[in-house]
Design a protein around this motif. Structure first.
Motif, PDB file in Angstrom:
ATOM      1  N   UNK A  77      33.722  62.567  62.389  1.00 49.27           N
ATOM      2  CA  UNK A  77      34.599  62.902  63.507  1.00 49.27           C
ATOM      3  C   UNK A  77      34.050  62.428  64.846  1.00 49.27           C
ATOM      4  N   UNK A  78      32.835  61.876  64.850  1.00 51.58           N
ATOM      5  CA  UNK A  78      32.243  61.332  66.076  1.00 51.58           C
ATOM      6  C   UNK A  78      32.459  59.828  66.100  1.00 51.58           C
ATOM      7  N   UNK A  79      33.091  59.339  67.142  1.00 53.95           N
ATOM      8  CA  UNK A  79      33.323  57.904  67.226  1.00 53.95           C
ATOM      9  C   UNK A  79      32.021  57.122  67.295  1.00 53.95           C
ATOM     10  N   UNK A  80      30.982  57.714  67.868  1.00 51.65           N
ATOM     11  CA  UNK A  80      29.728  56.992  68.037  1.00 51.65           C
ATOM     12  C   UNK A  80      28.826  57.001  66.818  1.00 51.65           C
ATOM     13  N   UNK A  81      29.162  57.801  65.799  1.00 52.91           N
ATOM     14  CA  UNK A  81      28.331  57.847  64.586  1.00 52.91           C
ATOM     15  C   UNK A  81      28.768  56.737  63.640  1.00 52.91           C
ATOM     16  N   UNK A  82      27.818  55.862  63.282  1.00 54.99           N
ATOM     17  CA  UNK A  82      28.123  54.737  62.408  1.00 54.99           C
ATOM     18  C   UNK A  82      28.487  55.207  60.989  1.00 54.99           C
ATOM     19  N   UNK A  83      29.407  54.493  60.326  1.00 53.74           N
ATOM     20  CA  UNK A  83      29.784  54.860  58.955  1.00 53.74           C
ATOM     21  C   UNK A  83      28.583  54.938  58.008  1.00 53.74           C
ATOM     22  N   UNK A  84      27.584  54.081  58.226  1.00 52.13           N
ATOM     23  CA  UNK A  84      26.409  54.093  57.350  1.00 52.13           C
ATOM     24  C   UNK A  84      25.708  55.443  57.398  1.00 52.13           C
ATOM     25  N   UNK A  85      25.477  55.962  58.602  1.00 48.00           N
ATOM     26  CA  UNK A  85      24.810  57.255  58.721  1.00 48.00           C
ATOM     27  C   UNK A  85      25.706  58.367  58.196  1.00 48.00           C
ATOM     28  N   UNK A  86      26.983  58.324  58.540  1.00 45.51           N
ATOM     29  CA  UNK A  86      27.910  59.351  58.048  1.00 45.51           C
ATOM     30  C   UNK A  86      27.908  59.398  56.520  1.00 45.51           C
ATOM     31  N   UNK A  87      27.851  58.222  55.897  1.00 46.72           N
ATOM     32  CA  UNK A  87      27.869  58.165  54.432  1.00 46.72           C
ATOM     33  C   UNK A  87      26.595  58.728  53.816  1.00 46.72           C
ATOM     34  N   UNK A  88      25.498  58.744  54.567  1.00 47.54           N
ATOM     35  CA  UNK A  88      24.250  59.313  54.062  1.00 47.54           C
ATOM     36  C   UNK A  88      24.151  60.816  54.365  1.00 47.54           C
ATOM     37  N   UNK A  89      24.880  61.297  55.364  1.00 44.43           N
ATOM     38  CA  UNK A  89      24.838  62.709  55.721  1.00 44.43           C
ATOM     39  C   UNK A  89      25.758  63.563  54.852  1.00 44.43           C
ATOM     40  N   UNK A  90      26.848  62.995  54.380  1.00 43.99           N
ATOM     41  CA  UNK A  90      27.896  63.784  53.742  1.00 43.99           C
ATOM     42  C   UNK A  90      27.799  63.976  52.230  1.00 43.99           C
ATOM     43  N   UNK A  91      27.092  63.126  51.477  1.00 44.12           N
ATOM     44  CA  UNK A  91      27.117  63.296  50.018  1.00 44.12           C
ATOM     45  C   UNK A  91      26.433  64.555  49.501  1.00 44.12           C
ATOM     46  N   UNK A  92      25.595  65.188  50.312  1.00 40.65           N
ATOM     47  CA  UNK A  92      24.905  66.386  49.843  1.00 40.65           C
ATOM     48  C   UNK A  92      25.791  67.613  49.937  1.00 40.65           C
TER      49      UNK A  92
ATOM     50  N   UNK B 249      17.716  56.297  60.642  1.00 39.43           N
ATOM     51  CA  UNK B 249      17.824  57.633  60.052  1.00 39.43           C
ATOM     52  C   UNK B 249      18.552  57.563  58.711  1.00 39.43           C
ATOM     53  N   UNK B 250      19.600  56.761  58.635  1.00 35.55           N
ATOM     54  CA  UNK B 250      20.321  56.602  57.371  1.00 35.55           C
ATOM     55  C   UNK B 250      19.396  56.063  56.283  1.00 35.55           C
ATOM     56  N   UNK B 251      18.564  55.091  56.657  1.00 32.85           N
ATOM     57  CA  UNK B 251      17.629  54.508  55.686  1.00 32.85           C
ATOM     58  C   UNK B 251      16.591  55.525  55.234  1.00 32.85           C
ATOM     59  N   UNK B 252      16.111  56.337  56.173  1.00 33.44           N
ATOM     60  CA  UNK B 252      15.115  57.342  55.816  1.00 33.44           C
ATOM     61  C   UNK B 252      15.718  58.419  54.916  1.00 33.44           C
ATOM     62  N   UNK B 253      16.937  58.827  55.189  1.00 34.87           N
ATOM     63  CA  UNK B 253      17.593  59.823  54.341  1.00 34.87           C
ATOM     64  C   UNK B 253      17.800  59.283  52.929  1.00 34.87           C
ATOM     65  N   UNK B 254      18.178  58.027  52.839  1.00 38.15           N
ATOM     66  CA  UNK B 254      18.368  57.420  51.522  1.00 38.15           C
ATOM     67  C   UNK B 254      17.048  57.332  50.761  1.00 38.15           C
ATOM     68  N   UNK B 255      15.990  56.939  51.478  1.00 40.06           N
ATOM     69  CA  UNK B 255      14.675  56.836  50.845  1.00 40.06           C
ATOM     70  C   UNK B 255      14.193  58.200  50.360  1.00 40.06           C
ATOM     71  N   UNK B 256      14.384  59.218  51.182  1.00 37.38           N
ATOM     72  CA  UNK B 256      13.943  60.561  50.808  1.00 37.38           C
ATOM     73  C   UNK B 256      14.742  61.075  49.615  1.00 37.38           C
ATOM     74  N   UNK B 257      16.035  60.793  49.597  1.00 42.09           N
ATOM     75  CA  UNK B 257      16.859  61.245  48.486  1.00 42.09           C
ATOM     76  C   UNK B 257      16.400  60.594  47.176  1.00 42.09           C
ATOM     77  N   UNK B 258      16.047  59.324  47.232  1.00 38.86           N
ATOM     78  CA  UNK B 258      15.550  58.642  46.025  1.00 38.86           C
ATOM     79  C   UNK B 258      14.263  59.283  45.522  1.00 38.86           C
ATOM     80  N   UNK B 259      13.439  59.760  46.445  1.00 35.43           N
ATOM     81  CA  UNK B 259      12.173  60.402  46.082  1.00 35.43           C
ATOM     82  C   UNK B 259      12.358  61.869  45.688  1.00 35.43           C
ATOM     83  N   UNK B 260      13.577  62.393  45.880  1.00 27.30           N
ATOM     84  CA  UNK B 260      13.813  63.805  45.602  1.00 27.30           C
ATOM     85  C   UNK B 260      13.252  64.725  46.661  1.00 27.30           C
ATOM     86  N   UNK B 261      13.126  64.214  47.899  1.00 24.50           N
ATOM     87  CA  UNK B 261      12.573  64.997  49.008  1.00 24.50           C
ATOM     88  C   UNK B 261      13.717  65.612  49.813  1.00 24.50           C
ATOM     89  N   UNK B 262      13.742  66.936  49.987  1.00 26.48           N
ATOM     90  CA  UNK B 262      14.861  67.593  50.671  1.00 26.48           C
ATOM     91  C   UNK B 262      14.877  67.356  52.177  1.00 26.48           C
TER      92      UNK B 262
END
Length: 358
Positions: A165-180, A141-154
């Motif tokens: 705040x979720x222990x089970x959420x990997x830093x990679x995904x968190x870093x892709x969810x929060x910059x927007x 999911x993190x990779x797909x969000x990054x790819x979509x952002x590069x394409x300008x796809x919302x």
């Protein structure tokens, strides 16, 4: 002081835009009613700019029942309308995204899965917290969000809390969810709750004296979703249909029903805590002094005291017949630890949330 309420019409994308069914949950009211607690969320909904310009991805964060999905679909509809009907949307609960990814991996069809996810005009992923224990799906999911952002796809995401705040959420995904753009949602406040109840009464052709509605609103717990408020109104509607008077007694009974629904049993608390610590409930009741068990038992006792009307003696009886002074000591010790131990505090929050949504 008078509080101004705001409303926005709840919308759903037409079937011509959708690439998969889902997210069509029936709204109990045609409008989202917001007090100051959700004013910013409605401000964001009304923005004319595309999500890709105002903050991509758009992340809606809030407790179960606060309206994350309905607002996500409303924002999605407004976003699609900017394309004059020539746009497609894919709505997926995060659990379905994970399942689709696993199936594509098994079928050696990742290329097609990724192209479909990346190229859709608007992607909506609901309840990202549900894949907290699925690291490979999170990375995808993190990779797909990054790819979509590069394409300008919302993309629009929803989550119960911030991913960090979720222990089970990997830093990679968190870093892709929060910059927007992150928008916090809350359950209806006092003023919004009163208007919601009034409109639910109108919808059900239920006439209640304004003074009784005011009494009802003041007596209800703060942590009620619109669906729970609708259940309270339905309780009163059934009384009315059975020719029972809607008076102070009926209002108090409705408050008691609503409040009782918020109180878990000591057993449910123990089970939820034991699961978080990867223990058995029987271990919390045992005499073992293993540190992990002691800490879990103390947290369960503390939450039992906080979330129920049970006495110290009743709590002690459940946990292996311990006396009230033992329970009191455990509660005090846990209260001190919660102020300094962020991991224990997070565990307590997660258990509370689980019990409130059970």
């Amino acid at each position: 002081m008078t509080v101004t309420l705001d409303t926005i019409e709840l919308l759903q994308p037409s079937s011509t835009h959708r690439r998969q069914k889902g997210g069509e949950g029936t709204a109990l009211l045609p409008h989202f009613i917001a007090g100051p607690e959700n004013a910013f969320a409605l401000f964001v909904c009304r923005q004319q700019e595309s999500i890709s310009l105002r903050g991509n991805p758009l992340l809606l964060v809030g407790p179960t029942g606060c309206g994350k999905t309905t607002l996500a679909m409303t924002i999605a509809t407004l976003e699609l309308e900017q394309h004059n009907g020539d746009a497609s949307m894919l709505y997926l609960p995060a659990a379905d995204f994970a399942r689709n990814y696993t199936n594509a991996l098994s079928a050696d069809d990742l290329e097609h899965f990724r192209e479909r996810t990346d190229s859709i005009d608007l992607l909506v992923i609901d309840d990202v917290h549900s894949i907290a224990e699925k690291p490979s799906s999170q990375e995808e999911l993190a990779a797909r969000l990054e790819s979509r952002d590069r394409r300008g796809m919302p993309s629009i995401l929803t989550c119960r809390r911030l991913p960090s705040e979720f222990r089970g959420i990997r830093p990679l995904l968190a870093s892709r969810m929060l910059p927007g753009l992150t928008v916090s949602l809350r359950l209806p406040g006092q003023e919004a709750r009163q208007t919601i109840i009034e409109q639910l009464c109108q919808k059900n052709s239920l006439k209640i004296d304004p003074d009784w509605i005011d009494l009802l609103c003041r007596g209800l717990p703060d942590s009620l979703s619109v669906r729970r408020l609708a259940a309270v109104v339905n309780h009163l509607r059934l009384l009315d249909e059975n020719k029972k008077p809607i008076d102070a007694v009926a209002i108090q009974a409705a408050i008691t029903v609503a409040s009782g629904g918020n109180e878990p049993t000591i057993g449910a608390i123990a089970k939820a805590v034991a699961r978080r610590f990867q223990l058995k409930t029987a271990e919390l009741k045992s005499s073992t002094r293993r540190q992990q068990v002691v800490r879990a038992r103390a947290l369960a006792m503390y939450l039992g005291r906080q979330l129920t009307a049970s006495s110290l003696q009743q709590i002690g009886e459940y946990f292996g017949g311990r006396d009230h002074s033992t329970v009191l000591h455990a509660c005090r010790k846990t209260s001190e630890l919660l102020a300094s131990n962020s991991q224990l505090s997070q565990t307590a929050d997660e258990v509370r949330e689980q019990l409130q949504t059970a």
